[in-house]
Structures are given as structure tokens and as C-alpha cells.
Design a protein around this motif. Structure first.
Motif, short mmCIF file in Angstrom:
data_model
loop_
_atom_site.label_atom_id
_atom_site.label_comp_id
_atom_site.label_asym_id
_atom_site.label_seq_id
_atom_site.Cartn_x
_atom_site.Cartn_y
_atom_site.Cartn_z
N SER A 64 4.99 -13.86 -14.10
CA SER A 64 4.68 -15.27 -14.61
C SER A 64 3.84 -15.07 -13.57
O SER A 64 3.24 -15.54 -13.62
CB SER A 64 5.77 -16.29 -14.58
N ALA A 65 4.41 -14.73 -11.80
CA ALA A 65 4.28 -15.71 -10.83
C ALA A 65 2.51 -14.80 -10.74
O ALA A 65 1.16 -15.48 -10.45
CB ALA A 65 5.33 -14.87 -10.04
N ALA A 66 2.44 -13.17 -10.65
CA ALA A 66 1.33 -12.30 -10.67
C ALA A 66 0.36 -13.44 -12.23
O ALA A 66 -0.42 -12.99 -11.14
CB ALA A 66 2.25 -11.33 -11.32
N ALA A 67 0.99 -13.38 -13.51
CA ALA A 67 -0.17 -14.20 -14.08
C ALA A 67 -0.85 -15.73 -13.38
O ALA A 67 -1.60 -15.16 -14.08
CB ALA A 67 0.67 -13.78 -15.53
N GLU A 68 -0.29 -16.03 -12.75
CA GLU A 68 -0.38 -17.13 -12.24
C GLU A 68 -1.82 -17.02 -11.91
O GLU A 68 -2.21 -18.03 -10.91
CB GLU A 68 1.00 -18.15 -11.97
N SER A 69 -1.28 -16.36 -10.61
CA SER A 69 -1.56 -15.79 -9.47
C SER A 69 -3.12 -15.68 -9.46
O SER A 69 -3.79 -14.39 -10.76
CB SER A 69 -1.33 -15.09 -8.17
N LEU A 70 -3.86 -15.35 -8.58
CA LEU A 70 -5.67 -14.75 -8.69
C LEU A 70 -5.86 -13.78 -7.68
O LEU A 70 -4.87 -13.38 -7.12
CB LEU A 70 -6.79 -16.01 -8.03
N SER A 71 -6.68 -12.87 -8.49
CA SER A 71 -6.69 -11.30 -7.04
C SER A 71 -7.23 -11.81 -6.02
O SER A 71 -8.36 -12.10 -6.39
CB SER A 71 -7.36 -10.22 -8.51
N TYR A 99 3.58 -15.30 -21.61
CA TYR A 99 2.12 -14.66 -21.81
C TYR A 99 1.76 -14.66 -23.14
O TYR A 99 0.18 -14.79 -22.92
CB TYR A 99 2.79 -13.47 -21.28
N ALA A 100 1.95 -13.76 -24.09
CA ALA A 100 1.45 -13.88 -24.87
C ALA A 100 0.53 -15.05 -25.38
O ALA A 100 -1.00 -14.92 -26.13
CB ALA A 100 2.41 -13.61 -26.30
N ARG A 101 0.89 -16.30 -25.40
CA ARG A 101 0.05 -17.06 -25.94
C ARG A 101 -1.03 -17.69 -24.97
O ARG A 101 -1.81 -18.99 -25.06
CB ARG A 101 1.13 -18.43 -26.55
N ARG A 102 -0.82 -17.55 -23.65
CA ARG A 102 -1.67 -17.89 -23.11
C ARG A 102 -2.02 -16.18 -22.26
O ARG A 102 -1.40 -16.75 -20.67
CB ARG A 102 -1.71 -19.11 -22.31
N PRO A 103 -2.43 -15.90 -21.88
CA PRO A 103 -2.88 -14.92 -21.36
C PRO A 103 -4.04 -14.60 -20.50
O PRO A 103 -4.50 -15.46 -20.28
CB PRO A 103 -3.88 -13.43 -22.26
N ALA A 104 -2.90 -14.28 -19.03
CA ALA A 104 -3.59 -14.20 -17.48
C ALA A 104 -5.31 -14.38 -17.87
O ALA A 104 -5.81 -12.91 -18.76
CB ALA A 104 -3.53 -13.93 -16.65
N GLU A 105 -6.10 -14.90 -17.63
CA GLU A 105 -7.52 -14.68 -16.51
C GLU A 105 -8.15 -13.37 -16.52
O GLU A 105 -7.67 -13.64 -15.26
CB GLU A 105 -8.01 -16.12 -16.65
N ASP A 106 -8.89 -12.40 -16.95
CA ASP A 106 -9.63 -11.40 -17.05
C ASP A 106 -8.31 -10.30 -15.68
O ASP A 106 -8.53 -10.21 -14.99
CB ASP A 106 -10.04 -12.07 -14.90
N THR A 107 -7.75 -10.36 -16.67
CA THR A 107 -5.89 -9.90 -17.12
C THR A 107 -5.87 -9.23 -18.18
O THR A 107 -6.67 -9.07 -19.08
CB THR A 107 -5.36 -9.67 -16.15
N VAL A 108 -5.99 -7.99 -17.49
CA VAL A 108 -5.49 -6.68 -18.92
C VAL A 108 -3.66 -6.42 -18.83
O VAL A 108 -3.20 -5.84 -17.24
CB VAL A 108 -6.72 -5.28 -19.51
N LEU A 109 -2.91 -6.21 -19.90
CA LEU A 109 -1.49 -6.47 -19.32
C LEU A 109 -1.22 -5.80 -20.38
O LEU A 109 -1.46 -5.47 -21.84
CB LEU A 109 -0.96 -7.73 -19.88
N LEU A 110 -0.52 -4.52 -20.01
CA LEU A 110 -0.29 -2.63 -20.39
C LEU A 110 1.36 -2.49 -20.01
O LEU A 110 1.53 -2.79 -19.01
CB LEU A 110 -1.24 -1.72 -19.37
N ILE A 111 1.68 -2.99 -21.51
CA ILE A 111 3.54 -2.83 -21.13
C ILE A 111 3.32 -0.94 -22.00
O ILE A 111 2.96 -0.62 -23.08
CB ILE A 111 3.84 -3.73 -22.78
N GLU A 112 4.73 -0.64 -21.68
CA GLU A 112 5.04 1.18 -21.74
C GLU A 112 6.77 1.37 -22.05
O GLU A 112 6.97 0.97 -21.15
CB GLU A 112 4.67 2.06 -20.34
N THR A 113 6.91 1.22 -23.30
CA THR A 113 8.23 0.60 -23.66
C THR A 113 8.60 2.20 -24.33
O THR A 113 7.84 3.28 -24.80
CB THR A 113 8.22 -0.56 -24.36
N GLY A 114 9.88 2.77 -24.22
CA GLY A 114 10.71 3.16 -25.88
C GLY A 114 10.14 2.99 -26.75
O GLY A 114 9.68 2.14 -27.25
#
Length: 346
Positions: A64-71, A99-114
Motif C-alpha cells: 500500500s505504501a509503495a503504491a501511494e509513494s512516487l518514484s 489496489y485494483a480499484r485504484r491502480p497506482a499511477e505510472d505503475t505496473v503491478l506484476l503478481i506471481e503466484t502458485g
């Protein structure tokens, strides 16, 4: 949106989605799908990358914190969330939905799962991610799927395999795509781009097939005697417990026996087969029902009991020879009493 693994490359040539959920238990396809997303992200200017490994004590507020912060160093970012179990828990589920409701701007979220089963796909977090981004599920390939995968792979390397070469290569590395990749690379080095025949495969390829007990079951159901024996030998060579092989065969035979009882009661065969999953197995189950009547399947169940006694030391037979008899009978091949035993030692 859901995509098949082979569709991902063409999708990534267009605009990146904000979320990619990669799921499965086939390591090479899963790894290459993730690599493809990373490569596409770099091409489109994503330079900053942050990785989160979800373990028992993972703090979901980090995401959550990473999504809200700017690079501070790049305009666009890639956040990677590695979740081996596919179970984010109650708090994790809420964070992912938010996160899905409001994806972080200029960000790609890559989730790898079983591997995500049917119940996982119905969870709120999974549906939210799929709705907001892209879901790619990868599965272990059967023999036909392995052939298609290898043909596409070989063509990308400039190889032109004959039908016999492709069939032979697929059989020798079935169930092990990592080995398949190594063998294709070896063929490129040895012969270079161009035609590849069966002789080239025989001289260059090691037998790296890895089988599961359900490969044995399906081969026997389909009446593929030679392949069933080869799979059984492979299971023994790989140190699979005889009791596990028996469990898979007995489970299938019991299921067939129940179906045969319904056939005897004049229930429509298609209605009986409608419960067989996955649906692609229905033809081979139909074959087995035609091959063995209710009485024949009853005899196979008695054979299962004999194998069980051999495994427990209560019957003088060798468990693997007894499993061979059972496999041959299930495949529809009459067992000669003095058949040759499986080679090697357990």
C-alpha cells in the motif's frame, strides 16, 4: 481479462496493463511470462523496480505504501509481488482489492503466484485483479500440448522439425519443459537452423522425460500400451512410491466401476461422462468403459487388492511386476503369465 501464455507476447507489444496476475505450477512458462512482462515494461520506459516476497509474516502495508509513494528515480515503476501460495489472507485480500480499484499511477503491478484452483478464481481479490488487469494461467502440458509448444519454440530458433522428429523429441522430454529448452538449444548448436529429422533428435537428445501418476492413468485408459509401460518404468526409475502409483490406478478403476454400474442400469453414457473433468478426458474414459464391462472392472479392483498386499509384503509377488500386470490389463492388453518384469531395481 484472461490470456493464454502464447497470447501474452502479442498483447505486450501494445500498451501495458496496470496489473498482471501470473498463476501456475509449470515453472518455465511462469518464469518466461514474468520475464516477458519485465522486458515489455523496460521497453516502455519502466526503470524502477521493487520486489515484495509474501511469506507468513508479510506486512501488506508495504505494498500500500509503495503504491501511494512516487518514484524518486524514474517516472514509471514496476512493483513485483511474489505470492507462492496464492493465499493472501483476509488483510492481503483487502489490500489487493483496494489496489485494483485504484491502480497506482505510472505503475505496473506484476503478481506471481502458485496455481489458482476454481475456488481461488472466485475470490473477490482474484476477480478484482482480473477485471482491472490481465490474468495468465499456465498449466503443465500433456503430450499434444508439449508438441505444439516445442514446434513454436523450434521455429523461433529457425529449426524445421519433421513430424517424426517433433513427436520423438516431445516424447523424450515430456513433462519437463526446462529439459526441452536445453535440448532445443543443443540442436541449434549442433546442426544450426534448418531441417531436423528423427535421426538428429536420436543422436542429440537425452531422455529427460518426467512423468506423473496421472500420465500413466491416461495412457492406460487410452489403450496406449507401449506408452503406459514406458511411463510406469519412468515412475519407478524416478523413485516414485509404488503405493502412490497404485492409489492413482485404483482411484480411476473405482470411478470406472461406478460408471459401469450406471451403464448397466441403462443410464445414458453421455450423461454419465458429463461429470468427468477435465472434459478432454471424456473420450479416453469412454474407451475404457467400452473395453471393460462391470465384471471386468470388478476383476481389476481385485487386482488392485492383490497389488496392495504385495506392497505390504502379504503377497509373494513383486509390487512393480503386479503394477505392470494391472496397467496392461487396464490398457486392454492380455497379460501373459511369464511376461518380462520391469527392468532395474526400485
Amino acid at each position: 481479462m484472461q490470456l493464454r501464455p502464447e497470447q501474452l507476447e502479442s498483447h505486450l507489444e501494445k500498451a501495458l496493463a496496470p496489473i498482471y496476475l501470473l498463476s501456475g505450477d509449470e515453472p518455465l512458462q511462469l518464469m518466461e511470462a514474468a520475464d516477458a512482462v519485465r522486458a515489455a515494461a523496460r521497453v516502455q520506459g519502466v526503470e524502477d523496480r521493487e520486489v515484495f516476497n509474501v511469506d507468513k509474516g508479510f506486512d501488506w502495508e508495504q505494498l500500500s505504501a509503495a503504491a501511494e509513494s512516487l518514484s524518486l528515480f524514474a517516472r514509471r515503476r514496476l512493483l513485483e509481488l511474489r505470492m507462492p501460495t496464492g493465499k493472501p489472507g483476509a488483510h492481503g485480500s483487502k489490500v489487493l482489492q483496494a489496489y485494483a480499484r485504484r491502480p497506482a499511477e505510472d505503475t505496473v503491478l506484476l503478481i506471481e503466484t502458485g496455481r489458482l484452483d476454481a475456488s481461488d478464481r472466485k475470490t473477490a481479490w482474484c476477480k478484482a485483479l482480473e477485471s482491472a488487469g490481465v490474468l495468465v494461467q499456465v498449466w503443465p502440458l500433456d503430450l499434444a500440448g508439449t508438441q505444439g509448444w516445442m514446434q513454436r519454440r523450434m521455429r523461433r530458433h529457425g529449426l524445421q522439425p519433421t513430424a517424426d522428429a517433433l513427436r520423438l523429441l516431445s516424447e523424450r522430454v515430456e513433462g519437463n519443459l526446462l529439459a526441452a529448452t536445453q535440448e532445443i538449444d543443443k540442436l541449434v548448436l549442433l546442426s544450426g537452423p534448418g531441417p531436423v529429422d528423427a535421426d538428429a533428435v536420436l543422436s542429440a537428445v537425452a531422455d529427460s522425460a518426467r512423468f506423473g501418476v496421472f500420465d500413466l492413468v491416461d495412457a492406460a485408459l487410452a489403450g496406449e500400451t507401449a506408452r503406459a509401460v514406458r511411463v510406469l518404468q519412468g515412475l519407478r526409475d524416478e523413485g516414485i512410491e509404488a503405493v502412490l502409483v497404485l492409489w492413482a490406478l485404483a482411484r480411476e478403476i473405482r470411478s470406472l466401476h461406478r460408471m459401469a454400474e450406471q451403464v448397466e442400469a441403462n443410464k445414458p453414457v453421455q450423461q454419465i461422462l458429463s461429470g468427468v473433468r477435465p472434459q478432454r478426458r471424456q473420450p479416453i474414459v469412454r474407451q475404457a468403459l467400452r473395453r471393460h464391462g462391470e465384471m471386468g472392472l470388478g476383476r481389476l479392483l481385485a487386482s488392485c487388492a492383490r497389488v496392495d498386499r504385495a506392497i505390504k509384503g502379504r503377497h509373494p509377488g513383486n509390487p512393480w511386476d503386479e503394477l505392470l500386470d494391472l496397467t496392461l490389463n487396464l490398457a486392454g492388453t492380455r497379460v501373459v503369465p511369464d511376461h518380462s518384469p520391469l527392468t532395474g531395481t526400485p
